[in-house]
Design a protein around this motif. Structure first.
Motif, short mmCIF file in Angstrom:
data_model
loop_
_atom_site.label_atom_id
_atom_site.label_comp_id
_atom_site.label_asym_id
_atom_site.label_seq_id
_atom_site.Cartn_x
_atom_site.Cartn_y
_atom_site.Cartn_z
N GLY A 103 0.83 -1.21 0.00
CA GLY A 103 0.00 0.00 0.00
C GLY A 103 0.86 1.25 0.00
N ALA A 104 1.90 1.23 0.82
CA ALA A 104 2.80 2.37 0.92
C ALA A 104 3.52 2.60 -0.41
CB ALA A 104 3.80 2.16 2.04
N ALA A 105 3.94 1.48 -1.06
CA ALA A 105 4.63 1.58 -2.34
C ALA A 105 3.71 2.15 -3.40
CB ALA A 105 5.14 0.20 -2.77
N ALA A 106 2.45 1.66 -3.40
CA ALA A 106 1.46 2.16 -4.38
C ALA A 106 1.21 3.64 -4.14
CB ALA A 106 0.16 1.36 -4.26
N ALA A 107 1.09 4.02 -2.86
CA ALA A 107 0.85 5.43 -2.53
C ALA A 107 2.04 6.28 -2.97
CB ALA A 107 0.62 5.58 -1.02
N GLY A 108 3.25 5.74 -2.74
CA GLY A 108 4.46 6.45 -3.12
C GLY A 108 4.56 6.66 -4.62
#
Ligand code: CTP
Ligand code: CA
Length: 257
Positions: free
Chosen positions: A150-155
């Protein structure tokens, strides 16, 4: 016994402790059980309350009085223990699995009392119970992966609802339960077996009890070595189960800080 510096060090934390020993029904009057008294788990619950924690105590067939200030959930079988622990663990900072969980249960439970006859009895066939400690580790690992994805996608500017939900669930402090503690009683190759068990189950701390010489089952005293996921070990000399509990909470509090 609680030291001044420890007094409220678990305030605002929710901890789950399992205690006692599960029973696996054979028929309405018989079961497969074990010798766990629940004394160590109850000592863990009492000391956590004394240090300011909100405590859920999942008790399997324990005949001790409820510790004041803890929420007590009573269960009988390993599968009931699993459901109660996993539900409570959803919002827990730490879970300590002090219960002795039956590894196996009868494939079938008879609805009626098994009667004697002139023939020899049927064998009792067993199946494996779920491994609750391992499951706690898997749940946390899955959450961590969802959070990272999720964090990677958000990034990457592709902020997904899923990623946000995972991040929210994980909270600022990471996925729950944040600290997972197992217990193990070993009789030979104690440390090597303990180390392998810690790795297999993915827990953060493993309290390896010394069995024998009037220690462990049903006695007020205990002695143990606590193994840490980083490869360290902390020796706890023979003493009251309350003292062992306080050392476990010291190590948990350190990891939560
Ligand atoms: N445990 C668990 N679920 C099980 C069995 C054990 O959560 N079905 C937990 C116990 O509460 C304890 C830890 O796992 O905290 C270690 O239990 P132990 O019986 O020593 O480990 P096992 O993996 O069952 O290995 P063994 O073959 O030595 O019994
Ligand atoms: Ca076992």
């Amino acid at each position: 016994r609680v030291l001044a510096g420890r007094r409220e060090d678990l305030a605002g934390r929710h901890v789950v402790v399992s205690a006692g020993g599960t029973r696996e029904a054979i028929d309405p009057v018989r079961f497969i059980g074990n010798r766990s008294s629940g004394l160590q788990g109850y000592a863990l619950a009492r000391t956590a309350v004394a240090r300011g924690a909100e405590v859920t105590l999942v008790a399997a067939n324990v005949t001790l009085p409820d510790p004041a200030g803890a929420k007590v959930v009573r269960v009988e079988s390993a599968r009931q223990l699993r459901d109660a622990v996993l539900a409570a663990a959803e919002h827990a900072d730490a879970v300590v699995m002090a219960a002795a969980v039956a590894d196996f249960r009868p494939v079938r439970q008879s609805d009626t009392k098994i009667k004697k006859s002139s023939a020899e009895p049927d064998p009792i066939h067993l199946v494996k119970n779920p491994d609750i400690l391992a499951e706690l580790g898997e749940v946390r690992r899955a959450r961590l992966e969802a959070y990272a994805a999720g964090a990677a996608a958000a990034g990457g500017g592709r902020e997904t609802g899923e990623g946000l939900a995972a991040a929210k669930e994980a909270g600022a402090d990471g996925p729950r339960p944040r600290v997972i503690v197992g217990f193990a009683a070993e009789t030979d190759d104690v440390l090597a077996n303990g180390r392998a068990k810690l790795e297999r189950k993915g827990c953060d701390l493993l309290v390896v009890n010394q069995v024998g010489e009037n220690l462990a089952f049903g006695t007020p005293d205990n002695a143990a070595v606590v193994l840490t996921a980083e490869g360290g070990s902390v020796e706890i000399p023979r003493g009251p189960k309350e003292d062992l509990a306080d050392v476990v909470w010291d190590l948990v509090a350190q990891r939560l800080a």
